[in-house]
Design a protein around this motif. Sequence first.
Motif, PDB file in Angstrom:
ATOM      1  N   ALA A   1       1.119  -0.678   0.328  1.00  0.00           N
ATOM      2  CA  ALA A   1      -0.008  -0.206   0.010  1.00  0.00           C
ATOM      3  C   ALA A   1       0.809   1.372  -0.006  1.00  0.00           C
ATOM      4  CB  ALA A   1      -0.754  -0.090   0.887  1.00  0.00           C
ATOM      5  N   LYS A   2       0.060   2.491  -0.639  1.00  0.00           N
ATOM      6  CA  LYS A   2       1.131   3.394  -0.547  1.00  0.00           C
ATOM      7  C   LYS A   2       0.026   4.737   0.445  1.00  0.00           C
ATOM      8  CE  LYS A   2       2.930   6.711  -3.628  1.00  0.00           C
ATOM      9  NZ  LYS A   2       2.747   7.414  -5.143  1.00  0.00           N
ATOM     10  N   MET A   3       0.789   4.962   1.051  1.00  0.00           N
ATOM     11  CA  MET A   3       0.105   6.405   2.225  1.00  0.00           C
ATOM     12  C   MET A   3       1.208   7.882   2.068  1.00  0.00           C
ATOM     13  SD  MET A   3      -0.784   4.532   4.781  1.00  0.00           S
ATOM     14  CE  MET A   3       0.920   3.814   5.982  1.00  0.00           C
ATOM     15  N   PRO A   4       0.599   8.946   2.870  1.00  0.00           N
ATOM     16  CA  PRO A   4       1.625   9.944   2.543  1.00  0.00           C
ATOM     17  C   PRO A   4       2.683   9.727   2.967  1.00  0.00           C
ATOM     18  CG  PRO A   4      -1.077  10.244   2.930  1.00  0.00           C
ATOM     19  CD  PRO A   4      -0.147   9.318   2.491  1.00  0.00           C
ATOM     20  N   ASP A   5       3.710   9.845   2.247  1.00  0.00           N
ATOM     21  CA  ASP A   5       5.086   9.611   2.578  1.00  0.00           C
ATOM     22  C   ASP A   5       5.855   8.298   3.208  1.00  0.00           C
ATOM     23  OD1 ASP A   5       5.340  12.344   2.110  1.00  0.00           O
ATOM     24  OD2 ASP A   5       4.311  12.915   4.806  1.00  0.00           O
TER      25      ASP A   5
END
Length: 360
Positions: free
Chosen positions: A309-313
């Motif tokens: 998954a990708k999250m902010p930062d």
Amino acid sequence: MKRLFLFAGLLASLAITSCASKKETKEEAGKYAVTTPLVMDTSFTKDYVSQIRSVRNVEIRAQEKGFLENIYVDEGQFVKAGQVLFRIMPKIYEAELLKAEAEARAASIELQNTKALADKNVVSKNEQAMAEAKLDQAKAEVALAKLHLSFTEVRAPFDGTIDRLPKKLGSLIDEGELLTTLSDNSQMFAYFNVSEPEYLEYQTNAKSRGSSQVSLLLANNKPLAQPGQVEVIESEFDSETGNIAFRARFPNPERLLKHGETGKVQMTMPLKGALIIPQKATYEIQDKTYVFVVDKDGKVHSRNITLAAKMPDLYVVSGGLSPDDKILLEGVQKVKDDDKVEYDFEKPQEVIAHLRLKAE
């Protein structure tokens, strides 16, 4: 001769000083920040492309043949249930009703006469029964004629908004021909596809999630003010895509959403014991993501990692790293495989605390 020796000594002194300076600069430039992945429970928000549909969207079609005599609505107009939308010329059906009513009256009179004769034993009871049946048939013809006449007035089956009007006043309409489409946009459905792993994660964490609430990002990248609820998951996976369809319901009090619109459903997915690293510790080559892992001798080695998954930062890593691996936090564009570096270790909690997304 003495001057020559002095000059040579000065040059040697400058050369030694220059070498020392370069060495010091190189050592200073080779010192980098290093950290380890952080294991924590968190969640991330994922966007799913969705198709937006009205809770009710029906085609309004003619049930009788004739000329379109009146159009009482306009495109985009909001109408109420039972409101007359169109009228197909009713003259033929009015005449058929008058004929059926006349035949029903005649059958009623015939039944009265037959009954009077049957009471005097002039005719048999069977003839009376035949007259009664004839009257029932005439009444059925009247009811049918009334029904056909009512079909010349096309009414709205529910509250909704009128779509395009393909037929103009005076057009000859065939039975079953499309007159318009009516959409109930008071609430909207958003359909979106979820992969099998994400579906399993969603269902497994249903109790801990506590809510099936989702949000909707519109085509202008602005969120819909009202949140929605996931209320339906289809029964089968698509064998071609490996996805399963979810359906979320969104209130639409201002009628902002329209049937056929697109958007992105944003759903929060929980993650238990997730392995998290800063995005700035990674680099990409041909759609693959890498980090530099620092070994016990201070040498860096590139390693391909798998992202969940990708999250902010931040990235959530699903493969390629362990919690004990030391990874290069900065300078990933300056070093190469097998370079030996000096580093300062920074605790992952402190690294994440300085990023935009705080640990929860």
